[in-house]
Design an enzyme around this catalytic site. Sequence first.
Site, PDB file in Angstrom:
ATOM      1  N   LYS A  81       0.822  -1.208   0.000  1.00 25.63           N
ATOM      2  CA  LYS A  81       0.000   0.000   0.000  1.00 25.63           C
ATOM      3  C   LYS A  81       0.863   1.267   0.000  1.00 25.63           C
ATOM      4  O   LYS A  81       0.482   2.262  -0.605  1.00 25.63           O
ATOM      5  CB  LYS A  81      -1.023  -0.003   1.131  1.00 25.63           C
ATOM      6  CG  LYS A  81      -0.478   0.142   2.512  1.00 25.63           C
ATOM      7  CD  LYS A  81      -1.609   0.173   3.517  1.00 25.63           C
ATOM      8  CE  LYS A  81      -1.139  -0.240   4.888  1.00 25.63           C
ATOM      9  NZ  LYS A  81      -0.016   0.539   5.428  1.00 25.63           N
ATOM     10  N   ARG A  93       1.064  -8.569  13.318  1.00 23.21           N
ATOM     11  CA  ARG A  93       0.453  -7.429  12.623  1.00 23.21           C
ATOM     12  C   ARG A  93      -0.630  -7.899  11.654  1.00 23.21           C
ATOM     13  O   ARG A  93      -1.646  -7.232  11.486  1.00 23.21           O
ATOM     14  CB  ARG A  93       1.523  -6.608  11.898  1.00 23.21           C
ATOM     15  CG  ARG A  93       2.319  -5.746  12.874  1.00 23.21           C
ATOM     16  CD  ARG A  93       3.669  -5.371  12.333  1.00 23.21           C
ATOM     17  NE  ARG A  93       3.593  -4.441  11.233  1.00 23.21           N
ATOM     18  CZ  ARG A  93       4.577  -4.268  10.345  1.00 23.21           C
ATOM     19  NH1 ARG A  93       5.678  -4.988  10.434  1.00 23.21           N
ATOM     20  NH2 ARG A  93       4.457  -3.393   9.386  1.00 23.21           N
ATOM     21  N   ARG A 116      11.961  -6.633   3.149  1.00 23.72           N
ATOM     22  CA  ARG A 116      11.784  -5.204   2.850  1.00 23.72           C
ATOM     23  C   ARG A 116      12.828  -4.351   3.581  1.00 23.72           C
ATOM     24  O   ARG A 116      13.230  -4.647   4.701  1.00 23.72           O
ATOM     25  CB  ARG A 116      10.382  -4.788   3.310  1.00 23.72           C
ATOM     26  CG  ARG A 116      10.129  -3.285   3.278  1.00 23.72           C
ATOM     27  CD  ARG A 116       8.689  -2.953   3.364  1.00 23.72           C
ATOM     28  NE  ARG A 116       8.116  -3.154   4.688  1.00 23.72           N
ATOM     29  CZ  ARG A 116       6.838  -2.909   4.977  1.00 23.72           C
ATOM     30  NH1 ARG A 116       6.016  -2.493   4.035  1.00 23.72           N
ATOM     31  NH2 ARG A 116       6.391  -3.103   6.198  1.00 23.72           N
ATOM     32  N   ARG A 172      13.135  -2.117   9.077  1.00 22.71           N
ATOM     33  CA  ARG A 172      12.329  -1.649  10.200  1.00 22.71           C
ATOM     34  C   ARG A 172      12.351  -2.684  11.319  1.00 22.71           C
ATOM     35  O   ARG A 172      12.315  -3.880  11.065  1.00 22.71           O
ATOM     36  CB  ARG A 172      10.886  -1.420   9.742  1.00 22.71           C
ATOM     37  CG  ARG A 172      10.668  -0.057   9.130  1.00 22.71           C
ATOM     38  CD  ARG A 172       9.340   0.068   8.461  1.00 22.71           C
ATOM     39  NE  ARG A 172       8.242  -0.513   9.217  1.00 22.71           N
ATOM     40  CZ  ARG A 172       6.977  -0.503   8.799  1.00 22.71           C
ATOM     41  NH1 ARG A 172       6.669   0.042   7.650  1.00 22.71           N
ATOM     42  NH2 ARG A 172       6.030  -1.047   9.527  1.00 22.71           N
ATOM     43  N   ARG A 182      -7.645   2.465  10.879  1.00 26.77           N
ATOM     44  CA  ARG A 182      -7.395   1.031  11.013  1.00 26.77           C
ATOM     45  C   ARG A 182      -8.531   0.343  11.768  1.00 26.77           C
ATOM     46  O   ARG A 182      -8.542  -0.878  11.855  1.00 26.77           O
ATOM     47  CB  ARG A 182      -6.094   0.802  11.768  1.00 26.77           C
ATOM     48  CG  ARG A 182      -4.877   0.530  10.880  1.00 26.77           C
ATOM     49  CD  ARG A 182      -3.719   0.310  11.814  1.00 26.77           C
ATOM     50  NE  ARG A 182      -2.560  -0.347  11.282  1.00 26.77           N
ATOM     51  CZ  ARG A 182      -1.582   0.212  10.585  1.00 26.77           C
ATOM     52  NH1 ARG A 182      -1.683   1.458  10.202  1.00 26.77           N
ATOM     53  NH2 ARG A 182      -0.504  -0.471  10.257  1.00 26.77           N
TER      54      ARG A 182
END
Length: 216
Positions: free
Chosen positions: A13, A171, A127, A160, A88
Amino acid sequence: MKLIILGAPGSGKGTSAMVLREKYSLAHISTGDIFRSNIKNGTPLGLEAKSYIDKGQLVPDSITIGMVEARLKEADCANGYILDGFPRTIAQAEALDEMLARSGDKIDAVISIVVDDQIITDRVTSRRVCEKCGASFNVKYKPTKVEGVCDICGGKVVQRADDNEETVAARLKTYYENTKPLIDFYQAKGLIVEGDNNVDSDSCIRSIEEGLKALG
Ligand code: AMP
């Protein structure tokens, strides 16, 4: 244009939001990025948010909603924005509707990015992100030209703290429990535009643009 982009962590996203931001000259508001910059700068908000973020939990609405309301009042939001990572929960969506209604505004479309969980886990654990400009890279699928250095701004590219397999699982669970009902919430308002990101970001963007045109 005022957009929301919904999608599990690692669904792509952020990448789609960046493309849409350029195309429609929107402010890109990522609540995750705002929290991370507060943590980096050691602000009281950052300190409070960190304990939740490190565990893969949502930061409480009492902190998050006020932070977004203040951000939407900034000058760069006047031409429209794309909200990434907010709302969210249904409570956040209702709070957003209320804050927009106060200025006679509303959301134009809600983009929902669709990707299989297995693909997400693989993408997220490989990532890397630029500390400075937020650009996203991937050691397997989209490596930087020079290791650890951002292709775009030369900033430091890092993993991260919450991009590990354990936190990703937490998550995803949080996402499905709390956030998927949002799709129903916005579906009922006729605002959902689907972006299929199982293949690549180009075909995802194409499907989003077609959906936005169809909404008018
Ligand atoms: P993200 O970069 O969007 O994946 O967000 C990273 C983390 O920041 C999340 O796992 C949450 O802990 C926190 N966070 C970001 N946006 C929100 C939100 N709208 N409500 C609550 N917590 C959030």
